[in-house]
Design a protein around this motif. Structure first.
Motif, PDB file in Angstrom:
ATOM      1  N   PRO A 246      29.201  27.695  14.448  1.00 49.71           N
ATOM      2  CA  PRO A 246      29.362  29.071  14.959  1.00 49.71           C
ATOM      3  C   PRO A 246      29.336  29.187  16.472  1.00 49.71           C
ATOM      4  O   PRO A 246      29.883  30.155  17.017  1.00 49.71           O
ATOM      5  N   LEU A 247      28.732  28.222  17.168  1.00 45.77           N
ATOM      6  CA  LEU A 247      28.719  28.298  18.626  1.00 45.77           C
ATOM      7  C   LEU A 247      30.122  28.227  19.219  1.00 45.77           C
ATOM      8  O   LEU A 247      30.347  28.699  20.341  1.00 45.77           O
ATOM      9  N   LEU A 248      31.079  27.657  18.471  1.00 42.01           N
ATOM     10  CA  LEU A 248      32.457  27.598  18.956  1.00 42.01           C
ATOM     11  C   LEU A 248      33.047  28.992  19.145  1.00 42.01           C
ATOM     12  O   LEU A 248      33.985  29.173  19.925  1.00 42.01           O
ATOM     13  N   ASN A 249      32.491  29.980  18.441  1.00 48.26           N
ATOM     14  CA  ASN A 249      33.001  31.339  18.573  1.00 48.26           C
ATOM     15  C   ASN A 249      32.667  31.957  19.928  1.00 48.26           C
ATOM     16  O   ASN A 249      33.228  32.984  20.295  1.00 48.26           O
ATOM     17  N   LEU A 250      31.767  31.313  20.666  1.00 47.91           N
ATOM     18  CA  LEU A 250      31.486  31.758  22.031  1.00 47.91           C
ATOM     19  C   LEU A 250      32.687  31.535  22.944  1.00 47.91           C
ATOM     20  O   LEU A 250      32.770  32.139  24.015  1.00 47.91           O
ATOM     21  N   LEU A 251      33.614  30.666  22.523  1.00 47.02           N
ATOM     22  CA  LEU A 251      34.822  30.437  23.327  1.00 47.02           C
ATOM     23  C   LEU A 251      35.611  31.721  23.514  1.00 47.02           C
ATOM     24  O   LEU A 251      36.344  31.867  24.498  1.00 47.02           O
ATOM     25  N   THR A 252      35.465  32.647  22.573  1.00 51.70           N
ATOM     26  CA  THR A 252      36.119  33.961  22.699  1.00 51.70           C
ATOM     27  C   THR A 252      35.079  35.075  22.719  1.00 51.70           C
ATOM     28  O   THR A 252      35.363  36.199  22.294  1.00 51.70           O
ATOM     29  N   LEU A 253      33.900  34.762  23.220  1.00 53.54           N
ATOM     30  CA  LEU A 253      32.819  35.743  23.379  1.00 53.54           C
ATOM     31  C   LEU A 253      32.525  36.473  22.067  1.00 53.54           C
ATOM     32  O   LEU A 253      32.290  37.682  22.041  1.00 53.54           O
ATOM     33  N   ASN A 254      32.570  35.708  20.978  1.00 54.38           N
ATOM     34  CA  ASN A 254      32.275  36.226  19.629  1.00 54.38           C
ATOM     35  C   ASN A 254      33.216  37.344  19.186  1.00 54.38           C
ATOM     36  O   ASN A 254      32.888  38.106  18.262  1.00 54.38           O
ATOM     37  N   ALA A 256      35.638  37.053  17.477  1.00 56.94           N
ATOM     38  CA  ALA A 256      36.118  36.749  16.133  1.00 56.94           C
ATOM     39  C   ALA A 256      35.353  37.487  15.047  1.00 56.94           C
ATOM     40  O   ALA A 256      35.867  37.666  13.936  1.00 56.94           O
ATOM     41  N   TYR A 257      34.132  37.918  15.339  1.00 51.46           N
ATOM     42  CA  TYR A 257      33.349  38.649  14.330  1.00 51.46           C
ATOM     43  C   TYR A 257      33.817  40.104  14.305  1.00 51.46           C
ATOM     44  O   TYR A 257      33.072  41.042  14.625  1.00 51.46           O
ATOM     45  N   HIS A 258      35.052  40.285  13.896  1.00 55.86           N
ATOM     46  CA  HIS A 258      35.709  41.561  14.144  1.00 55.86           C
ATOM     47  C   HIS A 258      35.308  42.654  13.160  1.00 55.86           C
ATOM     48  O   HIS A 258      35.294  43.834  13.533  1.00 55.86           O
ATOM     49  N   ASN A 259      35.018  42.290  11.925  1.00 58.43           N
ATOM     50  CA  ASN A 259      34.553  43.327  10.993  1.00 58.43           C
ATOM     51  C   ASN A 259      33.207  43.883  11.425  1.00 58.43           C
ATOM     52  O   ASN A 259      32.968  45.096  11.355  1.00 58.43           O
ATOM     53  N   ALA A 260      32.332  43.002  11.879  1.00 59.19           N
ATOM     54  CA  ALA A 260      31.030  43.462  12.376  1.00 59.19           C
ATOM     55  C   ALA A 260      31.212  44.355  13.597  1.00 59.19           C
ATOM     56  O   ALA A 260      30.539  45.383  13.737  1.00 59.19           O
ATOM     57  N   HIS A 261      32.153  43.969  14.468  1.00 58.07           N
ATOM     58  CA  HIS A 261      32.415  44.780  15.654  1.00 58.07           C
ATOM     59  C   HIS A 261      32.918  46.163  15.267  1.00 58.07           C
ATOM     60  O   HIS A 261      32.505  47.174  15.853  1.00 58.07           O
ATOM     61  N   HIS A 262      33.807  46.245  14.287  1.00 64.11           N
ATOM     62  CA  HIS A 262      34.336  47.552  13.885  1.00 64.11           C
ATOM     63  C   HIS A 262      33.301  48.370  13.128  1.00 64.11           C
ATOM     64  O   HIS A 262      33.345  49.605  13.159  1.00 64.11           O
ATOM     65  N   ALA A 263      32.388  47.701  12.464  1.00 64.12           N
ATOM     66  CA  ALA A 263      31.333  48.431  11.770  1.00 64.12           C
ATOM     67  C   ALA A 263      30.404  49.109  12.769  1.00 64.12           C
ATOM     68  O   ALA A 263      29.985  50.255  12.556  1.00 64.12           O
ATOM     69  N   HIS A 270      26.708  39.262  22.066  1.00 65.96           N
ATOM     70  CA  HIS A 270      25.719  38.242  21.726  1.00 65.96           C
ATOM     71  C   HIS A 270      24.946  38.578  20.455  1.00 65.96           C
ATOM     72  O   HIS A 270      24.246  37.717  19.900  1.00 65.96           O
ATOM     73  N   ALA A 271      25.069  39.813  19.947  1.00 59.92           N
ATOM     74  CA  ALA A 271      24.384  40.202  18.715  1.00 59.92           C
ATOM     75  C   ALA A 271      25.318  40.228  17.509  1.00 59.92           C
ATOM     76  O   ALA A 271      24.867  40.482  16.387  1.00 59.92           O
ATOM     77  N   LEU A 272      26.600  39.960  17.698  1.00 59.73           N
ATOM     78  CA  LEU A 272      27.561  40.074  16.598  1.00 59.73           C
ATOM     79  C   LEU A 272      27.365  39.031  15.491  1.00 59.73           C
ATOM     80  O   LEU A 272      27.508  39.365  14.312  1.00 59.73           O
ATOM     81  N   PRO A 273      27.062  37.762  15.789  1.00 56.33           N
ATOM     82  CA  PRO A 273      26.851  36.808  14.688  1.00 56.33           C
ATOM     83  C   PRO A 273      25.728  37.245  13.747  1.00 56.33           C
ATOM     84  O   PRO A 273      25.870  37.159  12.519  1.00 56.33           O
ATOM     85  N   ALA A 274      24.620  37.714  14.309  1.00 56.05           N
ATOM     86  CA  ALA A 274      23.508  38.175  13.472  1.00 56.05           C
ATOM     87  C   ALA A 274      23.904  39.411  12.668  1.00 56.05           C
ATOM     88  O   ALA A 274      23.549  39.543  11.488  1.00 56.05           O
ATOM     89  N   LEU A 275      24.663  40.325  13.294  1.00 55.91           N
ATOM     90  CA  LEU A 275      25.111  41.515  12.580  1.00 55.91           C
ATOM     91  C   LEU A 275      26.058  41.135  11.449  1.00 55.91           C
ATOM     92  O   LEU A 275      25.974  41.683  10.344  1.00 55.91           O
ATOM     93  N   HIS A 276      26.964  40.194  11.713  1.00 57.80           N
ATOM     94  CA  HIS A 276      27.890  39.717  10.680  1.00 57.80           C
ATOM     95  C   HIS A 276      27.110  39.160   9.492  1.00 57.80           C
ATOM     96  O   HIS A 276      27.424  39.459   8.332  1.00 57.80           O
ATOM     97  N   GLU A 277      26.094  38.362   9.780  1.00 54.83           N
ATOM     98  CA  GLU A 277      25.278  37.777   8.708  1.00 54.83           C
ATOM     99  C   GLU A 277      24.549  38.863   7.934  1.00 54.83           C
ATOM    100  O   GLU A 277      24.467  38.821   6.695  1.00 54.83           O
ATOM    101  N   THR A 278      24.034  39.863   8.621  1.00 56.37           N
ATOM    102  CA  THR A 278      23.309  40.954   7.962  1.00 56.37           C
ATOM    103  C   THR A 278      24.226  41.781   7.068  1.00 56.37           C
ATOM    104  O   THR A 278      23.867  42.139   5.935  1.00 56.37           O
ATOM    105  N   LEU A 279      25.422  42.077   7.559  1.00 58.40           N
ATOM    106  CA  LEU A 279      26.336  42.950   6.819  1.00 58.40           C
ATOM    107  C   LEU A 279      27.044  42.241   5.679  1.00 58.40           C
ATOM    108  O   LEU A 279      27.257  42.831   4.608  1.00 58.40           O
TER     109      LEU A 279
END
Length: 335
Positions: A246-254, A256-263, A270-279
């Motif tokens: 998952p650290l590779l997603n930092l290459l695009t400043l996370n 990629a966690y786009h559903n979490a971002h739209h939610a 920096h909080a999107l990976p945790a939000l993605h996991e929660t949702l």
């Protein structure tokens, strides 16, 4: 000044400070390296410069959502600096922000120009040249869109033309300085810029199957549809670069966690990976990995340019086989 007053969220000083420092350091370091008398350093500088531009671009996105600083004025100021670095400055920052926020509010892909209509009305050789460049992995449509932004500014008011002229002068001074140090550096800068556009458009291409709306185009009327939260989620995809690393997603400043971002659009990068996991946890219904998408991106690089829709995502198997993807929906272009 304390972190609470300057940054919007806890941890903002650490994460945003590190991210912004890296973006500026990569950009400046890349500029230095592409002027050196060493091809190895030139190539390293090109990659570093390209990635610095990518991170600056994604900080524009963060600032547009007010997710970096506690005061919107500071977010806007930082966004304008990032826009100048990435060459997105010819469109007003207010326009960039309004267009992107409308994308969230109206649940549509809002495009600055109907480039398909432009290409259909253009001479055949122009359309052929654009498609030929796209076949050669040169993002001609994105270059056309950025060019149209500049043309629109010069067709506007005196204040718009004056602003565009000053911005153009500032860019020419930068490139003139690079050419004075090393004429070859301009070529490496151009490659870095094209790499930035290519990476950004790869990420943009597969994050939605929304309707496309061009606000100032007669050929793209408002489409009436029940765009509720369910529609948004079902037509949004998280194009994760890597699930196992998952650290590779930092290459695009996370990004990629786009559903979490739209939610929750105001949640910082920096909080999107945790939000993605929660949702979503282990639910990968709306997840498409880069490995799945690279093949589609390659096969459909010409077809998607003039296609009237994005294609479809399959439920099983090669899910992205017929997912053509979007073109021309960059958040770096606006009227």
């Amino acid at each position: 000044m304390s972190q609470i007053r300057l940054f919007r969220y806890p941890g903002g000083a650490l994460y945003n400070g590190a991210g912004i420092f890296y973006a500026f350091a990569a950009y400046a370091g890349g500029l230095v390296l592409i002027t050196r008398a060493s091809l190895a350093l030139n190539l390293l500088g090109t990659l570093l410069l390209a990635h610095g531009l990518v991170i600056c671009a994604y900080f524009i996105h963060e600032c547009a959502h007010g997710a970096v600083f506690s005061k919107m004025r500071r977010n806007d100021q930082a966004g304008e600096v990032m826009a100048w670095i990435t060459g997105a400055c010819f469109a007003s920052y207010a326009g960039l922000k309004e267009k992107h926020l409308r994308h969230h509010a109206d649940r549509m892909d809002v495009a600055a120009f109907d480039y398909r209509d432009i290409l259909k009305r253009a001479p055949g050789w122009v359309r052929g040249a654009v498609l030929g460049l796209e076949w050669a992995y040169i993002p001609a449509v994105e270059l056309l869109m950025h060019g149209m932004v500049i043309i629109t500014q010069y067709r506007g008011t005196h204040a718009m033309r004056r602003r565009a002229g000053l911005l153009l002068l500032s860019r020419l001074l930068l490139f003139g300085a690079l050419a004075w140090v090393s004429p070859w550096s301009l070529g490496f800068y151009a490659v870095a810029y094209l790499l930035m556009l290519q990476l950004l458009r790869f990420m943009d291409a597969y994050q939605h199957t929304f309707d496309v709306y061009v606000p100032h185009s007669n050929s793209s009327p408002m489409i009436v549809k029940n765009r509720d939260r369910a529609y948004e989620h079902e037509n949004t995809y998280s194009n994760i670069l890597s699930l196992s690393h998952p650290l590779l997603n930092l290459l695009t400043l996370n990004f990629a966690y786009h559903n979490a971002h739209h939610a929750r659009p105001a949640v910082p990068w920096h909080a999107l990976p945790a939000l993605h996991e929660t949702l979503y946890g282990a639910d990968t219904t709306q997840v498409l990995t880069a490995r799945q998408l690279f093949g589609s991106y390659h096969r459909n690089r010409v077809k998607r340019v003039m296609s009237p829709d994005y294609g479809e995502v399959h439920a099983n198997g090669d899910r992205a086989q017929d997912f053509l993807g979007a073109v021309g929906v960059s958040f770096l272009t606006a009227i």
